[in-house]
Design a protein around this motif. Structure first.
Motif, PDB file in Angstrom:
ATOM      1  N   LYS A  35       0.839  -1.201   0.000  1.00  0.00           N
ATOM      2  CA  LYS A  35       0.000   0.000   0.000  1.00  0.00           C
ATOM      3  C   LYS A  35       0.875   1.254   0.000  1.00  0.00           C
ATOM      4  N   ILE A  36       1.924   1.245   0.821  1.00  0.00           N
ATOM      5  CA  ILE A  36       2.854   2.376   0.834  1.00  0.00           C
ATOM      6  C   ILE A  36       3.421   2.598  -0.566  1.00  0.00           C
ATOM      7  N   LEU A  37       3.856   1.507  -1.216  1.00  0.00           N
ATOM      8  CA  LEU A  37       4.471   1.634  -2.541  1.00  0.00           C
ATOM      9  C   LEU A  37       3.475   2.134  -3.580  1.00  0.00           C
ATOM     10  N   VAL A  38       2.255   1.625  -3.552  1.00  0.00           N
ATOM     11  CA  VAL A  38       1.255   2.075  -4.536  1.00  0.00           C
ATOM     12  C   VAL A  38       1.069   3.583  -4.423  1.00  0.00           C
ATOM     13  N   PHE A  39       0.861   4.084  -3.213  1.00  0.00           N
ATOM     14  CA  PHE A  39       0.653   5.530  -3.046  1.00  0.00           C
ATOM     15  C   PHE A  39       1.941   6.305  -3.321  1.00  0.00           C
ATOM     16  N   CYS A  40       3.078   5.737  -2.956  1.00  0.00           N
ATOM     17  CA  CYS A  40       4.367   6.390  -3.218  1.00  0.00           C
ATOM     18  C   CYS A  40       4.591   6.553  -4.723  1.00  0.00           C
ATOM     19  N   LEU A  41       4.059   5.634  -5.502  1.00  0.00           N
ATOM     20  CA  LEU A  41       4.208   5.666  -6.957  1.00  0.00           C
ATOM     21  C   LEU A  41       3.069   6.412  -7.640  1.00  0.00           C
ATOM     22  N   ILE A 116       9.880   6.770   5.135  1.00  0.00           N
ATOM     23  CA  ILE A 116      10.430   8.102   4.885  1.00  0.00           C
ATOM     24  C   ILE A 116      10.797   8.147   3.403  1.00  0.00           C
ATOM     25  N   VAL A 117      10.232   9.074   2.662  1.00  0.00           N
ATOM     26  CA  VAL A 117      10.571   9.224   1.242  1.00  0.00           C
ATOM     27  C   VAL A 117      11.885   9.992   1.152  1.00  0.00           C
ATOM     28  N   LEU A 118      12.862   9.417   0.459  1.00  0.00           N
ATOM     29  CA  LEU A 118      14.173  10.053   0.311  1.00  0.00           C
ATOM     30  C   LEU A 118      14.341  10.722  -1.050  1.00  0.00           C
ATOM     31  N   LYS A 119      13.941  10.019  -2.118  1.00  0.00           N
ATOM     32  CA  LYS A 119      14.108  10.532  -3.477  1.00  0.00           C
ATOM     33  C   LYS A 119      12.902  10.121  -4.314  1.00  0.00           C
ATOM     34  N   ALA A 120      12.597  10.941  -5.319  1.00  0.00           N
ATOM     35  CA  ALA A 120      11.488  10.606  -6.215  1.00  0.00           C
ATOM     36  C   ALA A 120      11.701  11.281  -7.567  1.00  0.00           C
ATOM     37  N   LYS A 121      11.491  10.504  -8.627  1.00  0.00           N
ATOM     38  CA  LYS A 121      11.502  11.027  -9.998  1.00  0.00           C
ATOM     39  C   LYS A 121      10.345  10.382 -10.747  1.00  0.00           C
ATOM     40  N   LYS A 178       7.588  16.467   0.357  1.00  0.00           N
ATOM     41  CA  LYS A 178       6.580  16.668   1.399  1.00  0.00           C
ATOM     42  C   LYS A 178       5.179  16.413   0.852  1.00  0.00           C
ATOM     43  N   GLU A 179       4.883  16.922  -0.346  1.00  0.00           N
ATOM     44  CA  GLU A 179       3.570  16.679  -0.953  1.00  0.00           C
ATOM     45  C   GLU A 179       3.357  15.191  -1.208  1.00  0.00           C
ATOM     46  N   LEU A 180       4.396  14.505  -1.688  1.00  0.00           N
ATOM     47  CA  LEU A 180       4.286  13.067  -1.925  1.00  0.00           C
ATOM     48  C   LEU A 180       4.041  12.328  -0.610  1.00  0.00           C
ATOM     49  N   THR A 181       4.767  12.692   0.430  1.00  0.00           N
ATOM     50  CA  THR A 181       4.591  12.061   1.743  1.00  0.00           C
ATOM     51  C   THR A 181       3.166  12.275   2.249  1.00  0.00           C
ATOM     52  N   ASP A 182       2.644  13.483   2.107  1.00  0.00           N
ATOM     53  CA  ASP A 182       1.269  13.762   2.528  1.00  0.00           C
ATOM     54  C   ASP A 182       0.267  12.938   1.725  1.00  0.00           C
ATOM     55  N   TYR A 183       0.518  12.774   0.403  1.00  0.00           N
ATOM     56  CA  TYR A 183      -0.361  11.955  -0.445  1.00  0.00           C
ATOM     57  C   TYR A 183      -0.365  10.501   0.040  1.00  0.00           C
TER      58      TYR A 183
END
Length: 195
Positions: A35-41, A116-121, A178-183
């Motif tokens: 679930k974390i990964l689905v929302f993280c993506l 904790i989200v570290l990096k995102a592209k 931060k926006e991704l973490t909140d999502y």
């Protein structure tokens, strides 16, 4: 708290174009990690997901059946039981495949968060439209391709319904962590309320 640093890289995107790096608690169930990964993506949890380590697939218990299936209930497996490299698949009908790899183990004292989200592209999954994302990633449409262009197509839309973008090129804009973490947090709260 003991965490693992996990990289998640879309198999069809070159040079980490659609990529995440996160810390996750090592004692989380794979069901919750999924679930974390689905929302993280950038997904909406509209579809099933699974983990595959080459020997076993870790799936929802509703998939369990024939004992010859190499399926294991993902609610009964935790993060630290996964091998160093594995696949994560979202929307098993369309097949969003991500190469996953643990990069490191870390101890973060006094942290009380599951991730904790570290990096995102790469903005995120194009729900129900992997073909549209493939079309963009392959260069078949330009970054300037817009909603107006989409509305004029006779063979179906390319841009995603689940992401608030006007042009395809917004997929490659920098991600606000931060926006991704909140999502992710909002998605998890809704998913847990739904259960």
């Amino acid at each position: 708290m003991k965490y693992k640093v996990l990289s998640i890289d879309f198999k069809e995107a070159k040079n980490h174009r659609f990529y995440r790096e996160i810390c996750v608690k090592e004692d989380l169930s794979l069901e919750y990690l999924g679930k974390i990964l689905v929302f993280c993506l950038g997904g909406t949890l509209e579809h099933s997901y699974l983990f595959d380590d080459g020997e076993f697939s870790y799936v929802d218990k509703s998939w369990l059946g024939n004992p010859s299936d190499n399926y294991i209930d993902y609610s009964k497996t935790i993060v630290k039981q996964l091998p160093n490299k594995f696949l994560f698949e979202y929307d098993t009908g369309e097949g969003y495949l991500f190469n996953c790899r643990f990069l490191d183990n870390v101890d973060i004292p006094r942290k009380r968060v599951d991730f904790i989200v570290l990096k995102a592209k790469g903005l995120g999954l194009w729900e129900d439209n992997i073909t549209g994302l493939r079309t963009y990633l392959s260069g078949e449409i330009s970054p300037d391709y817009s909603r107006e262009d989409d509305n004029e197509r006779e063979d179906g839309q390319i841009l995603p319904w689940n992401l608030n973008i006007y042009t395809a090129g917004e997929f490659d804009e920098p991600i606000d962590i931060k926006e991704l973490t909140d999502y992710i947090k909002k998605g998890l709260a809704n998913a847990l309320d739904f259960e």
